[in-house]
Design a protein around this motif. Sequence first.
Motif, PDB file in Angstrom:
ATOM      1  N   SER A 124      17.824 -12.141 -10.907  1.00  6.28           N
ATOM      2  CA  SER A 124      19.126 -12.456 -10.489  1.00  6.28           C
ATOM      3  C   SER A 124      19.790 -11.578  -9.378  1.00  6.28           C
ATOM      4  CB  SER A 124      19.940 -12.087 -11.660  1.00  6.28           C
ATOM      5  OG  SER A 124      19.570 -13.034 -12.753  1.00  6.28           O
ATOM      6  N   PRO A 125      20.431 -12.135  -8.485  1.00  9.20           N
ATOM      7  CA  PRO A 125      20.831 -11.553  -7.394  1.00  9.20           C
ATOM      8  C   PRO A 125      21.954 -10.688  -7.929  1.00  9.20           C
ATOM      9  CG  PRO A 125      20.492 -13.693  -6.607  1.00  9.20           C
ATOM     10  CD  PRO A 125      20.202 -13.693  -8.029  1.00  9.20           C
ATOM     11  N   PHE A 126      22.255  -9.399  -7.749  1.00  8.46           N
ATOM     12  CA  PHE A 126      23.349  -8.652  -8.166  1.00  8.46           C
ATOM     13  C   PHE A 126      24.617  -9.092  -8.179  1.00  8.46           C
ATOM     14  CE2 PHE A 126      20.224  -4.601  -7.334  1.00  8.46           C
ATOM     15  CZ  PHE A 126      19.412  -5.165  -8.324  1.00  8.46           C
ATOM     16  N   ARG A 127      25.035  -9.736  -7.028  1.00  6.43           N
ATOM     17  CA  ARG A 127      26.259 -10.398  -7.053  1.00  6.43           C
ATOM     18  C   ARG A 127      26.471 -11.439  -7.936  1.00  6.43           C
ATOM     19  NH1 ARG A 127      25.840 -15.000  -4.504  1.00  6.43           N
ATOM     20  NH2 ARG A 127      24.036 -15.109  -2.853  1.00  6.43           N
ATOM     21  N   SER A 128      25.486 -11.974  -8.366  1.00  6.63           N
ATOM     22  CA  SER A 128      25.510 -13.380  -9.295  1.00  6.63           C
ATOM     23  C   SER A 128      25.857 -13.028 -10.917  1.00  6.63           C
ATOM     24  CB  SER A 128      24.275 -14.229  -9.300  1.00  6.63           C
ATOM     25  OG  SER A 128      23.199 -13.272  -9.832  1.00  6.63           O
ATOM     26  N   GLY A 165      12.305  15.610 -35.684  1.00  6.54           N
ATOM     27  CA  GLY A 165      11.482  16.238 -34.397  1.00  6.54           C
ATOM     28  C   GLY A 165      11.415  15.313 -33.433  1.00  6.54           C
ATOM     29  N   LYS A 166      11.653  13.966 -33.434  1.00 10.25           N
ATOM     30  CA  LYS A 166      11.335  13.155 -32.467  1.00 10.25           C
ATOM     31  C   LYS A 166      12.113  13.251 -31.023  1.00 10.25           C
ATOM     32  CE  LYS A 166       9.081   9.729 -35.380  1.00 10.25           C
ATOM     33  NZ  LYS A 166       9.071   8.232 -35.701  1.00 10.25           N
ATOM     34  N   GLN A 167      11.637  13.159 -30.267  1.00 10.47           N
ATOM     35  CA  GLN A 167      12.425  12.891 -28.978  1.00 10.47           C
ATOM     36  C   GLN A 167      13.086  11.645 -28.534  1.00 10.47           C
ATOM     37  OE1 GLN A 167       9.851  14.700 -26.029  1.00 10.47           O
ATOM     38  NE2 GLN A 167      10.622  16.837 -26.284  1.00 10.47           N
ATOM     39  N   GLU A 168      14.311  11.379 -27.953  1.00  7.07           N
ATOM     40  CA  GLU A 168      14.694  10.180 -27.406  1.00  7.07           C
ATOM     41  C   GLU A 168      14.922  10.515 -25.832  1.00  7.07           C
ATOM     42  OE1 GLU A 168      18.875   8.754 -28.513  1.00  7.07           O
ATOM     43  OE2 GLU A 168      17.697   7.297 -29.759  1.00  7.07           O
ATOM     44  N   LYS A 169      14.491   9.752 -25.174  1.00  3.64           N
ATOM     45  CA  LYS A 169      14.598  10.077 -23.808  1.00  3.64           C
ATOM     46  C   LYS A 169      15.242   8.670 -23.326  1.00  3.64           C
ATOM     47  CE  LYS A 169      10.267  12.535 -23.053  1.00  3.64           C
ATOM     48  NZ  LYS A 169       9.152  12.708 -22.286  1.00  3.64           N
ATOM     49  N   LYS A 170      16.171   9.161 -22.354  1.00  2.57           N
ATOM     50  CA  LYS A 170      17.077   8.447 -21.545  1.00  2.57           C
ATOM     51  C   LYS A 170      16.988   8.409 -20.034  1.00  2.57           C
ATOM     52  CE  LYS A 170      22.004   7.270 -20.961  1.00  2.57           C
ATOM     53  NZ  LYS A 170      23.463   7.619 -21.818  1.00  2.57           N
ATOM     54  N   LEU A 171      16.851   7.860 -19.263  1.00  4.24           N
ATOM     55  CA  LEU A 171      16.757   8.030 -17.905  1.00  4.24           C
ATOM     56  C   LEU A 171      17.462   6.940 -17.100  1.00  4.24           C
ATOM     57  CD1 LEU A 171      15.570   9.326 -15.292  1.00  4.24           C
ATOM     58  CD2 LEU A 171      13.559   7.697 -15.703  1.00  4.24           C
ATOM     59  N   THR A 172      18.339   7.206 -16.158  1.00  6.16           N
ATOM     60  CA  THR A 172      19.081   6.419 -15.581  1.00  6.16           C
ATOM     61  C   THR A 172      19.024   6.398 -14.013  1.00  6.16           C
ATOM     62  OG1 THR A 172      20.857   6.385 -17.160  1.00  6.16           O
ATOM     63  CG2 THR A 172      21.724   5.712 -14.940  1.00  6.16           C
ATOM     64  N   PHE A 173      18.934   5.556 -13.432  1.00  4.53           N
ATOM     65  CA  PHE A 173      18.762   5.478 -11.945  1.00  4.53           C
ATOM     66  C   PHE A 173      19.634   4.188 -11.174  1.00  4.53           C
ATOM     67  CE2 PHE A 173      15.091   3.497 -13.853  1.00  4.53           C
ATOM     68  CZ  PHE A 173      14.728   2.296 -13.240  1.00  4.53           C
ATOM     69  N   MET A 174      19.599   4.282  -9.981  1.00  4.00           N
ATOM     70  CA  MET A 174      20.290   3.172  -9.341  1.00  4.00           C
ATOM     71  C   MET A 174      19.262   2.264  -8.251  1.00  4.00           C
ATOM     72  SD  MET A 174      23.605   3.606  -6.827  1.00  4.00           S
ATOM     73  CE  MET A 174      24.758   4.259  -8.192  1.00  4.00           C
ATOM     74  N   LEU A 175      19.622   0.830  -8.604  1.00  3.09           N
ATOM     75  CA  LEU A 175      18.737  -0.122  -7.489  1.00  3.09           C
ATOM     76  C   LEU A 175      19.573  -0.741  -6.914  1.00  3.09           C
ATOM     77  CD1 LEU A 175      16.261  -1.798 -10.131  1.00  3.09           C
ATOM     78  CD2 LEU A 175      16.060   0.467  -8.682  1.00  3.09           C
ATOM     79  N   GLN A 176      19.220  -0.935  -5.335  1.00  2.19           N
ATOM     80  CA  GLN A 176      20.003  -1.850  -4.492  1.00  2.19           C
ATOM     81  C   GLN A 176      19.159  -2.935  -4.259  1.00  2.19           C
ATOM     82  OE1 GLN A 176      21.857   0.460  -1.171  1.00  2.19           O
ATOM     83  NE2 GLN A 176      21.231  -1.082   0.102  1.00  2.19           N
ATOM     84  N   ASP A 177      19.655  -4.099  -4.094  1.00  2.00           N
ATOM     85  CA  ASP A 177      18.851  -5.567  -3.495  1.00  2.00           C
ATOM     86  C   ASP A 177      18.963  -5.775  -2.373  1.00  2.00           C
ATOM     87  OD1 ASP A 177      21.481  -6.209  -3.254  1.00  2.00           O
ATOM     88  OD2 ASP A 177      21.470  -7.890  -4.948  1.00  2.00           O
ATOM     89  N   LEU A 178      18.538  -6.768  -1.977  1.00  2.00           N
ATOM     90  CA  LEU A 178      18.382  -7.192  -0.121  1.00  2.00           C
ATOM     91  C   LEU A 178      19.912  -7.310   0.330  1.00  2.00           C
ATOM     92  CD1 LEU A 178      15.340  -9.450  -0.203  1.00  2.00           C
ATOM     93  CD2 LEU A 178      15.429  -7.026   0.603  1.00  2.00           C
ATOM     94  N   GLU A 179      20.819  -7.537  -0.558  1.00  2.00           N
ATOM     95  CA  GLU A 179      22.292  -7.844  -0.067  1.00  2.00           C
ATOM     96  C   GLU A 179      22.915  -6.595   0.043  1.00  2.00           C
ATOM     97  OE1 GLU A 179      23.562 -10.921  -2.678  1.00  2.00           O
ATOM     98  OE2 GLU A 179      22.486 -12.512  -1.715  1.00  2.00           O
ATOM     99  N   GLY A 180      22.599  -5.663  -0.340  1.00  2.00           N
ATOM    100  CA  GLY A 180      23.182  -4.131  -0.304  1.00  2.00           C
ATOM    101  C   GLY A 180      24.166  -3.916  -1.723  1.00  2.00           C
TER     102      GLY A 180
END
Length: 573
Positions: A124-128, A165-180
């Motif tokens: 899915s294009p991000f703008r859509s 005692g279990k760990q819960e991991k959460k990771l956030t990052f940013m992606l950019q598509d071909l349309e910026g």
Amino acid sequence: MEQPAITSLKNLNLNQDDYTIKVRIVRLWSRTAFNDPRKVYCYDMILMDEEGTKMQAFVLAKTARKYEHLLKEKQCLFIRNPSLGENRQKVKYVHIPTKINLKSNAIVSVCDEPVGTEWGFDFSPFRSVVEDPNDDNKSFKSPIDVIGFFVKSFRYDLKVDTKDGKQEKKLTFMLQDLEGKQIYVTLWDAYAEQILDFERDNQDEKNVVIIVQFGKYRFWGGYLYVSNLYTVTRVLINAEIDDIITFKKRFLSNITPETSSSFSGLSSSRIKSPTKEYLSDFQFRTIGALNQISEQKFVIIVGTIKSFASEDSWIYNACRNCNRKVTIKTISKEKQDGSDGFEDIVVLECKDDGCNSKTVYSVPRIRVPIRVQDCTGIVTLTLFEREVLKLLKVNASQLLDKNLDLANEGNFPPELNALLNRKFAFKIAIGSFNIKNKSDGYSVSKLTDNPTVIAELDKIFDDIQPLDEERVNVVSSDMKAAYEVPFNDSISRTKADETPVSNFTKGMFTTPNEDGNGTSIRVMENELKRNLDSMYDADVMSSQSSTKPRKAGKEVVDDDGVIVGLLIPKVEK
């Protein structure tokens, strides 16, 4: 043999029974039986036809015996006489609301020609993806496939569940598509670990393309957030596939030096190296000292997996939402057909009350009790699926698929034997239960066999218990070097008697060099022996005389191989 007419997935008719579909298995996973997590209850699949239409399907394991070997991802199949059922799952993996059920009359055979694309992506294009103004944005929608260039990462969150005692991991990052256009991606647990592992191994990689397939999404603060679904989501990072290679070439050809300078990419500063994580952040403990810990914390131990604490328990039915163990509960409900009375139904119950507020689904998970040993003792640890998957590249569903007969008989999968006799640094959780009950059963939060980490931690063991204790702080009697101790201080004398000094310290046995007078260890030993001789009976010492016969039963051999008499203390008269 004439090929049957093929019906596309979007044209399946509820009023039609005899038809054939040609599909590719895009995704496959299994579910275990409620009352026995070692048995496969059914297989779930996402099927795709030549037009790219996807539909969820499932088949009971007992029904699929004849073609079970064909059920694998990317396999292309002809399926005749499938049945259509209602897909009642709250979270949908595909857009079509019906589900294919392969009943006993279904005929499954191999299709030798490729069906659709290999991976079945539907990006899915991000703008859509636009925000619905009437949506409260409290719940996620699904599914969604996205591909983008990794432009920015954020610090990952590590939450420790104090209950187990279990760990819960959460990771956030940013992606950019071909349309910026840019979006946020948040991954949890095993999927977050997948990103972290890649970053550790590729900290110098600047150009990273990531695919998230079968994800879920929602808007928050006006921004699009994509996250993973339970076990069906697939994450690919810089994989050598056409979709990623093509995207990367196009993306890099369109960016300028000014634009690329704003991309932080992989941030090694927030990813701890194995050395720092195991040597700096947590306290090291020996196994023998674990029961002395009086506060909840994470500690590091080093040991070798010597055996399995139990070969009857290696898998459990886990809540698909929180991974806690689920149990089977029978409840009485009013009959659904409108008649009077009640009927007993079987439901799954999670240990987390929050999960029980909605329908609980279970998945098989690995939980292996292992016995780990170091030089101070042995302890029972529990190894969970995440770490087994990293070490052996196999999960519970795959083990069940490969060892279905063994699992039904309650036997242990032979693949797990590859863990034995391997040495690791373990990060374990000391919980309130361990402290209160002095229990030696601990959960493994993480482990590594990194040679640098193991070598550094082994140095601590050398201080605690040297490999060769005979060589520590001891000087051989035939060494020619002397202690750095004045000869006059080596013996304490009085008029009444002569005795060895009482202040012979351990430090005196650690310096092999001669002192300024050239006094040797042998001189000191001879002087000490003379002092001792004066304390013992003269009749006994006469056995060392050259003119008197040796007394029987009183002989020993000294370090030089000379036979001497045993010394008997002198009795005061």
